[in-house]
Design an enzyme around this catalytic site. Structure first.
Site, mmCIF file in Angstrom:
data_model
loop_
_atom_site.group_PDB
_atom_site.id
_atom_site.type_symbol
_atom_site.label_atom_id
_atom_site.label_comp_id
_atom_site.label_asym_id
_atom_site.label_seq_id
_atom_site.Cartn_x
_atom_site.Cartn_y
_atom_site.Cartn_z
ATOM 1 N N GLU A 141 0.827 -1.218 0.000
ATOM 2 C CA GLU A 141 0.000 0.000 0.000
ATOM 3 C C GLU A 141 0.859 1.266 0.000
ATOM 4 O OE1 GLU A 141 -2.941 -0.189 3.117
ATOM 5 O OE2 GLU A 141 -4.175 -1.541 1.926
ATOM 6 N N GLU A 194 -6.467 -7.862 -0.341
ATOM 7 C CA GLU A 194 -6.905 -7.821 1.055
ATOM 8 C C GLU A 194 -8.349 -7.358 1.116
ATOM 9 O OE1 GLU A 194 -4.692 -5.196 3.553
ATOM 10 O OE2 GLU A 194 -2.772 -5.747 2.701
ATOM 11 N N GLU A 233 -2.997 -4.162 15.415
ATOM 12 C CA GLU A 233 -4.106 -4.739 14.652
ATOM 13 C C GLU A 233 -4.675 -5.995 15.302
ATOM 14 O OE1 GLU A 233 -3.370 -2.973 10.273
ATOM 15 O OE2 GLU A 233 -2.246 -4.801 10.694
ATOM 16 N N LYS A 234 -4.489 -6.103 16.624
ATOM 17 C CA LYS A 234 -4.936 -7.342 17.277
ATOM 18 C C LYS A 234 -6.455 -7.478 17.293
ATOM 19 C CE LYS A 234 -3.921 -5.471 21.896
ATOM 20 N NZ LYS A 234 -3.225 -4.284 21.354
ATOM 21 N N PHE A 235 -7.177 -6.370 17.134
ATOM 22 C CA PHE A 235 -8.641 -6.482 17.088
ATOM 23 C C PHE A 235 -9.182 -6.447 15.663
ATOM 24 C CE2 PHE A 235 -7.964 -4.904 21.501
ATOM 25 C CZ PHE A 235 -8.342 -6.088 22.120
ATOM 26 N N HIS A 236 -8.287 -6.651 14.706
ATOM 27 C CA HIS A 236 -8.695 -6.774 13.300
ATOM 28 C C HIS A 236 -9.022 -8.237 13.046
ATOM 29 C CE1 HIS A 236 -8.507 -6.583 8.922
ATOM 30 N NE2 HIS A 236 -8.264 -5.286 8.964
HETATM 31 C C1 GLA Z 1 -4.056 -2.447 5.018
HETATM 32 C C2 GLA Z 1 -2.679 -3.048 5.159
HETATM 33 C C3 GLA Z 1 -2.632 -4.239 6.038
HETATM 34 C C4 GLA Z 1 -3.491 -4.034 7.253
HETATM 35 C C5 GLA Z 1 -4.885 -3.726 6.808
HETATM 36 C C6 GLA Z 1 -5.842 -3.581 7.964
HETATM 37 O O1 GLA Z 1 -4.755 -2.980 3.983
HETATM 38 O O2 GLA Z 1 -2.119 -3.371 3.907
HETATM 39 O O3 GLA Z 1 -1.296 -4.445 6.424
HETATM 40 O O4 GLA Z 1 -2.986 -2.962 7.987
HETATM 41 O O5 GLA Z 1 -4.881 -2.511 6.114
HETATM 42 O O6 GLA Z 1 -7.149 -3.322 7.532
#
Ligand code: GLA
Ligand code: GLA
Length: 695
Positions: free
Chosen positions: A173, A329, A377-380
């Protein structure tokens, strides 16, 4: 296990003028690829075997490994630790899973930032951004460029021949956190960019309009990024800064890509896009990749999120020029970065995934395989949630794997569309510059509204550049094109003249590529095409609406418009321009050009675009109520087509179709020519149409 040190002084591979073409344009995975980001370095070795076993259970065929593993792969400068990755690659291969291997350059490790502090990015205000999260690098930093290319080279050397390797995933990204850096190194690179663009100072001063406010430059070294200034910075300086910053990140990508292609010309290279990300002109990026891939996250609280999903997927297909693309993603359920992170409803994961497939994705991947235990991002959500396999998410992940296997034959087919929406990053940057007539003129809402009106009518839309061949479309919609090049204006004019039909939104055709006004009356570039002349803009007050003679309402914008050749199709019946034209239609050559001089309310837009579609012979693949998505994909032979029907409504729908379900909740062949789709359900039919829908 640490590998023999590679001297840090080793220079990066010199960029080559003509990078070797890739021999493959798709990862070597059969059917529709399925998987997600896999971060085994966050877990003890014992977990890896369970991961591979569960991946098999879910039908996973491709995972992206090591996106944020730089610190683990190169724990100190020039010292590599590949042992753990060797094991992971072997394990995945043994389980029949292909690896989209990341170059791991998205987050430089702490040792790098400490040793090269000048590589840290700076904001417009001159604040330094520090390490401790991710993406803390300046895109113009020569130290970052060298170190990232060195790591990519080391990975390609080590794994180029590994049988698990199916694709390269460069960085991650680009520009999502630091799209622009205002430091001195960036300033120097900006000057080089401008010198290449303009050649000499006279042309440059002219393009930037520096006769205004005593801005004439006598030496290139006087030129700066648009840092914080007392008043509005020069608009052309800002516009060129957007151009430069997008290109500068692209140069980071190119440097890694070239290093990879040198060693593994048969492995396709991608980098994951972020849909409608303003700072990056993805049209200029997409042609530099072997495979276009995208990350998409629903805004959980947006009731029309599924329409925004469709729009983004259609844009990505446009970037890929209609060829298959990778959904790199999305999320199985909640994310963690929105103010309130809504969990997905049962069935939503499947619906969202199949929407992307309907619109051309031949790979469905998630962030991430196993939900993290620590970190930001543990709650993702993940494919394997904290709750484990006894969970809604896991069951739906396994179910989706089965669904994608059932759809294997759809891979490689192309989405059909008769309508195009013109999308253009420079026009987006330019229309939202400061010092304009109204702050309420924002690019994406205008695109989204036109798109949504077509979506509600079940009409599939391609996204196109304004200067590309449009002859195959029955209708071209230009939501907003404030800035337009001579070539693009000529292209759109030629399209209509040759019999095309165009709808154009207000405040379009106004400036040239340098943001200089086209004189003689607005809308400059499109005066003749639209058959109108606009004398003066009359933007509206915040939240003000004006009534239109057809019963609709306008907002944001009105203008004093004279018809020169066009006819009036609606007028203002109140507001500052009582009685003046609000919407016009012009026969031009063999085609028609419609103009909307105000922002139309959604119902009116539905009606206006619906009538135009009817008139030019554009229709939905099948008749269905609003809220039922229908998209057709057709294979290369043209003989087989697949109809995706996704019911976003709360009612069961009974539709007339020609074909048998290859995926559906009923799984019968509906010989009676009907299919019943429950609320929230999806049906995919293999059609038996007498003849191709269109040539
Ligand atoms: C982006 C990033 C990932 C992660 C997601 C979380 O897409 O590429 O590494 O952080 O967001 O939604
Ligand atoms: C002030 C300045 C002028 C001009 C106007 C615009 O009056 O003195 O140079 O910027 O504002 O309204």
């Amino acid at each position: 296990m640490a590998n023999p040190a590679v001297p840090p002084s080793q220079p990066p591979r010199a960029p080559r003028s003509t990078p070797r073409e890739s021999l493959r344009t798709w990862p070597n995975i059969a059917g529709i690829a399925y998987g997600g980001d896999y971060n085994p370095d966050q877990w003890p070795e014992a977990t890896w075997v369970e991961d591979a076993r569960l991946m098999q259970e879910a039908g996973v065929s491709m995972v992206t490994v090591g996106v944020f593993s730089w610190a683990r792969l190169e724990p100190t400068e020039g010292t590599y630790d590949f042992g753990w990755l060797d094991q992971v690659m072997d394990l995945l291969h043994a389980h029949g899973i292909g690896v989209d291997l990341a170059t791991a350059t998205a987050s430089p490790p702490p040792w790098f930032s400490r040793r090269y502090p000048q590589s840290l990015p700076e904001t417009r205000e001159g604040h330094r951004l520090w390490p401790g999260s991710r993406q803390a690098y300046c895109p113009s930093s020569p130290d970052y460029r060298a170190a990232s290319v060195r790591l990519a080279t080391a990975l390609a050397t080590r794994y180029g021949k590994h049988p698990a390797l199916v694709m390269w995933h460069v960085n991650n990204e680009y520009g999502c956190h630091v799209p622009q850096c205002f430091c001195d190194e960036s300033a120097a690179a900006f000057r080089r960019f401008l010198q290449a663009r303009y050649g000499d100072l006279a042309r440059f001063n002219d393009a930037w309009g520096t006769a205004f406010w005593s801005q004439h430059y006598s030496d290139w070294d006087e030129v700066l990024p648009p840092r914080s200034t007392p008043a509005h910075p020069n608009p052309t300086q800002q516009l060129d800064w957007w151009r430069f910053s997008s290109d500068e990140l692209l140069n980071c990508f190119r440097a890694e890509r070239d290093a990879l292609r040198e060693i593994t010309p048969d492995i396709p290279v991608t980098t994951n896009f972020v849909g409608m990300l303003k700072p990056i002109d993805y049209f200029s990026w997409a042609r530099e990749e072997d495979v276009v891939s995208n990350d998409h996250y629903l805004i959980g609280e947006d009731p029309d999120g599924h329409i925004e999903l469709s729009m983004t997927a259609d844009l990505i297909r446009g970037l890929a020029a209609g060829t298959p693309w990778v959904l790199m993603e999305h999320s199985t359920s909640a994310v963690n970065w929105q103010p309130r992170n809504l969990a997905k409803q049962p069935g939503q994961l499947r619906r969202n995934s199949l929407q992307h497939v309907a619109r051309g994705a031949d790979a469905v991947c998630f962030f991430q395989w196993r939900a993290s235990r620590s970190g930001a991002e543990k709650f993702h959500s993940g494919m394997l949630p904290h709750a484990g396999t006894d969970s809604k998410v896991w069951r739906e992940v396994v179910e989706l794997g089965g669904n994608l296997r059932a759809l294997a034959e759809v891979a490689g087919s192309r989405v059909e569309s008769d309508v195009a929406i013109v999308f253009d990053w420079p026009a987006w940057w330019a229309v939202e510059l400061d010092s304009h007539p109204s702050v309420d003129v924002e690019y994406l809402p205008l695109v989204r509204e036109m798109y949504a009106a077509l979506w509600r009518q079940g009409i599939t839309v391609d996204f196109v550049r304004p200067d590309q061949d449009l002859s195959r479309y029955k209708l071209v919609v230009v939501p907003s094109l404030y800035l337009v090049s001579e070539a693009a204006a000529a292209n759109l004019t030629q399209y209509v003249s040759a019999g095309g039909h165009l709808v154009c939104g207000f405040f379009s055709g106004i400036v040239d590529v340098n943001d200089a006004v086209r004189l003689g009356g607005y809308p400059g570039a499109f005066r003749q095409l639209l058959g109108i002349r606009i004398e003066e803009f009359f933007p509206l007050r915040q939240a003000e609406t004006v009534a239109l003679s057809d019963g609709g309402t306008g907002s944001v914008w009105t203008e004093a418009l004279h018809c020169e050749a066009a006819e009036v199709t609606a007028r203002y019946v109140d507001g500052p321009l009582l009685g003046w034209p609000a919407r016009t239609s012009n026969r031009f050559g063999d085609g028609t050009a419609h103009y909307l001089s105000t922002r139309h309310d959604p119902a009116t837009l539905d009606r206006v675009l619906g009538q135009i579609c009817d008139r030019v012979g554009v229709s939905s693949p099948i008749i269905a109520p609003a809220g039922v998505e229908r998209v057709r994909r057709r294979d290369a032979s043209g003989n087989t087509s697949y109809l995706f029907v996704i019911n976003h409504t709360e009612r069961e729908v009974d539709l007339v179709v020609a074909g048998a379900e290859i995926l559906g909740d009923a799984m019968n062949d509906h010989a009676d020519g009907h299919v019943v789709v429950a609320p929230g359900a999806v049906a995919v039919l293999k059609e038996n149409l007498a003849a191709p829908h269109k040539e």
